[in-house]
Motif scaffolding. Structure first.
Motif, mmCIF file in Angstrom:
data_model
loop_
_atom_site.group_PDB
_atom_site.id
_atom_site.type_symbol
_atom_site.label_atom_id
_atom_site.label_comp_id
_atom_site.label_asym_id
_atom_site.label_seq_id
_atom_site.Cartn_x
_atom_site.Cartn_y
_atom_site.Cartn_z
ATOM 1 N N PHE A 1 0.914 -1.307 0.009
ATOM 2 C CA PHE A 1 -0.014 0.142 0.022
ATOM 3 C C PHE A 1 0.945 1.176 0.101
ATOM 4 O O PHE A 1 1.802 1.220 0.704
ATOM 5 C CB PHE A 1 -0.931 0.006 1.396
ATOM 6 N N PRO A 2 0.485 2.195 -0.721
ATOM 7 C CA PRO A 2 0.983 3.470 -0.556
ATOM 8 C C PRO A 2 1.182 4.111 0.927
ATOM 9 O O PRO A 2 0.246 3.619 1.557
ATOM 10 C CB PRO A 2 0.419 4.555 -1.514
ATOM 11 N N GLU A 3 2.026 4.874 1.315
ATOM 12 C CA GLU A 3 2.551 5.326 2.473
ATOM 13 C C GLU A 3 1.249 6.043 3.377
ATOM 14 O O GLU A 3 0.947 6.059 4.409
ATOM 15 C CB GLU A 3 3.739 6.104 2.700
ATOM 16 N N ASP A 4 0.369 6.688 2.251
ATOM 17 C CA ASP A 4 -0.813 7.538 3.133
ATOM 18 C C ASP A 4 -2.177 7.005 2.695
ATOM 19 O O ASP A 4 -3.099 7.823 2.623
ATOM 20 C CB ASP A 4 -0.820 8.904 2.542
ATOM 21 N N SER A 5 -2.407 5.611 2.326
ATOM 22 C CA SER A 5 -3.169 4.949 1.956
ATOM 23 C C SER A 5 -4.629 5.164 3.005
ATOM 24 O O SER A 5 -5.890 5.135 2.433
ATOM 25 C CB SER A 5 -3.174 3.514 1.763
ATOM 26 N N PHE A 6 -4.275 5.464 4.213
ATOM 27 C CA PHE A 6 -5.330 5.605 5.138
ATOM 28 C C PHE A 6 -5.667 6.869 5.640
ATOM 29 O O PHE A 6 -6.190 7.205 6.755
ATOM 30 C CB PHE A 6 -5.221 4.704 6.504
ATOM 31 N N LEU B 1 -0.731 -6.403 24.831
ATOM 32 C CA LEU B 1 -0.065 -5.333 24.018
ATOM 33 C C LEU B 1 0.106 -5.292 22.552
ATOM 34 O O LEU B 1 0.856 -4.435 22.132
ATOM 35 C CB LEU B 1 0.941 -4.778 25.134
ATOM 36 N N ALA B 2 -0.157 -6.542 21.889
ATOM 37 C CA ALA B 2 0.370 -6.779 20.554
ATOM 38 C C ALA B 2 -0.253 -5.684 19.837
ATOM 39 O O ALA B 2 0.113 -5.152 18.858
ATOM 40 C CB ALA B 2 0.057 -8.152 20.329
ATOM 41 N N ILE B 3 -1.466 -5.473 20.197
ATOM 42 C CA ILE B 3 -2.280 -4.345 19.605
ATOM 43 C C ILE B 3 -1.546 -3.018 19.488
ATOM 44 O O ILE B 3 -1.458 -2.117 18.483
ATOM 45 C CB ILE B 3 -3.924 -4.247 19.824
ATOM 46 N N GLU B 4 -0.969 -2.600 20.736
ATOM 47 C CA GLU B 4 -0.480 -1.180 20.809
ATOM 48 C C GLU B 4 0.977 -1.013 20.165
ATOM 49 O O GLU B 4 1.249 -0.159 19.661
ATOM 50 C CB GLU B 4 -0.376 -0.884 22.311
ATOM 51 N N TYR B 5 1.808 -2.389 20.474
ATOM 52 C CA TYR B 5 3.191 -2.334 20.057
ATOM 53 C C TYR B 5 3.562 -2.827 18.878
ATOM 54 O O TYR B 5 4.701 -2.750 18.335
ATOM 55 C CB TYR B 5 4.091 -2.785 21.177
ATOM 56 N N ALA B 6 2.329 -3.714 18.100
ATOM 57 C CA ALA B 6 2.791 -3.986 16.945
ATOM 58 C C ALA B 6 1.982 -3.583 15.786
ATOM 59 O O ALA B 6 2.246 -2.993 14.728
ATOM 60 C CB ALA B 6 2.704 -5.693 16.855
ATOM 61 N N LEU B 7 0.326 -3.724 15.873
ATOM 62 C CA LEU B 7 -0.366 -3.670 14.813
ATOM 63 C C LEU B 7 -0.624 -2.006 14.743
ATOM 64 O O LEU B 7 -0.442 -1.572 13.463
ATOM 65 C CB LEU B 7 -1.659 -4.142 15.191
ATOM 66 N N LYS B 8 -0.811 -1.252 15.607
ATOM 67 C CA LYS B 8 -0.887 0.172 15.550
ATOM 68 C C LYS B 8 0.152 0.814 15.137
ATOM 69 O O LYS B 8 0.062 1.632 14.085
ATOM 70 C CB LYS B 8 -1.217 0.705 16.953
ATOM 71 N N PRO B 9 1.440 0.583 15.420
ATOM 72 C CA PRO B 9 2.460 1.103 14.555
ATOM 73 C C PRO B 9 2.503 0.797 13.138
ATOM 74 O O PRO B 9 2.805 1.871 12.369
ATOM 75 C CB PRO B 9 3.800 0.823 15.313
ATOM 76 N N LEU B 10 2.302 -0.400 12.637
ATOM 77 C CA LEU B 10 2.042 -0.804 11.318
ATOM 78 C C LEU B 10 1.096 0.393 10.699
ATOM 79 O O LEU B 10 1.297 0.639 9.473
ATOM 80 C CB LEU B 10 1.767 -1.990 11.139
ATOM 81 N N LEU B 11 -0.118 0.253 11.257
ATOM 82 C CA LEU B 11 -1.220 1.333 10.709
ATOM 83 C C LEU B 11 -0.865 2.688 10.640
ATOM 84 O O LEU B 11 -1.426 3.376 9.773
ATOM 85 C CB LEU B 11 -2.501 0.768 11.355
#
Length: 184
Positions: free
Chosen positions: A93-98, A116-126
């Motif tokens: 995905f392009p960097e500003d897709s969201f 904490l996977a949601i805070e320290y893994a998924l959220k930084p990716l998104l």
């Protein structure tokens, strides 16, 4: 009508994550949203593996995300993080897709130790895609009943899901108001 994209990052067909996302999709549809579901399983493995940014399927998926009023992304927890196939897809995905779009992250894990996977893994990716991240919902596998809908029946978790959906819809409404005022 609000356009919602729901992305499942689970590589398995009948996963806890897919069922939770189905229940969230149903709740959003009940609230009058048009929900389109996408799974990492829908994308040809060769397209992801070979990082084919220009593949028509990737272009179509990215376009859907860029035109959505809201995005829900769910992943099971694998080794304390999201799935590798979800990361590989999002890397296309392009960097500003969201950009400017409310994003509701959802994770399902086997243990509270991975909460904490949601805070320290998924959220930084998104956040790299510039979405407006909500708090999100973390659930345990044991709270998902695969036998029949509704798949999540635990009252405390249902309240968290409903609270996040309310916030998600409010953020989309706020964004629509801003866009409407801005365009006048």
């Amino acid at each position: 009508m609000k356009q919602i994209i729901v992305l499942s990052g689970s590589p398995t067909t009948y996963s806890h994550t897919a069922l939770v996302l189905q229940q969230i999709s149903d709740l959003l549809a009940y609230r009058g949203c048009n929900v389109k579901k996408v799974s990492v399983r829908d994308v040809e493995p060769e397209t992801i593996f070979n990082a084919r940014f220009d593949d028509p399927q990737i272009i179509s998926i990215v376009n859907d995300f860029q035109n959505a009023d809201g995005i829900v992304i769910g992943s099971p927890v694998y080794k304390g993080s999201y799935t590798g196939v979800l990361k590989a897809l999002i890397d296309l995905f392009p960097e500003d897709s969201f950009k400017g779009t409310p994003v509701l992250p959802v994770m399902v894990g086997g243990s509270s130790h991975h909460m904490l996977a949601i805070e320290y893994a998924l959220k930084p990716l998104l956040s790299a895609l510039k979405g407006e991240l909500l708090q999100g919902v973390y659930l345990l596998d044991k709270h998902v009943d695969k036998t029949s809908a509704p798949y999540v029946r635990n009252i405390d978790i249902l309240q968290r899901i409903h609270k996040q959906i309310e916030q998600f819809i409010a953020e989309m409404d706020k964004n629509r108001s801003f866009v409407h005022v801005k365009s006048e």
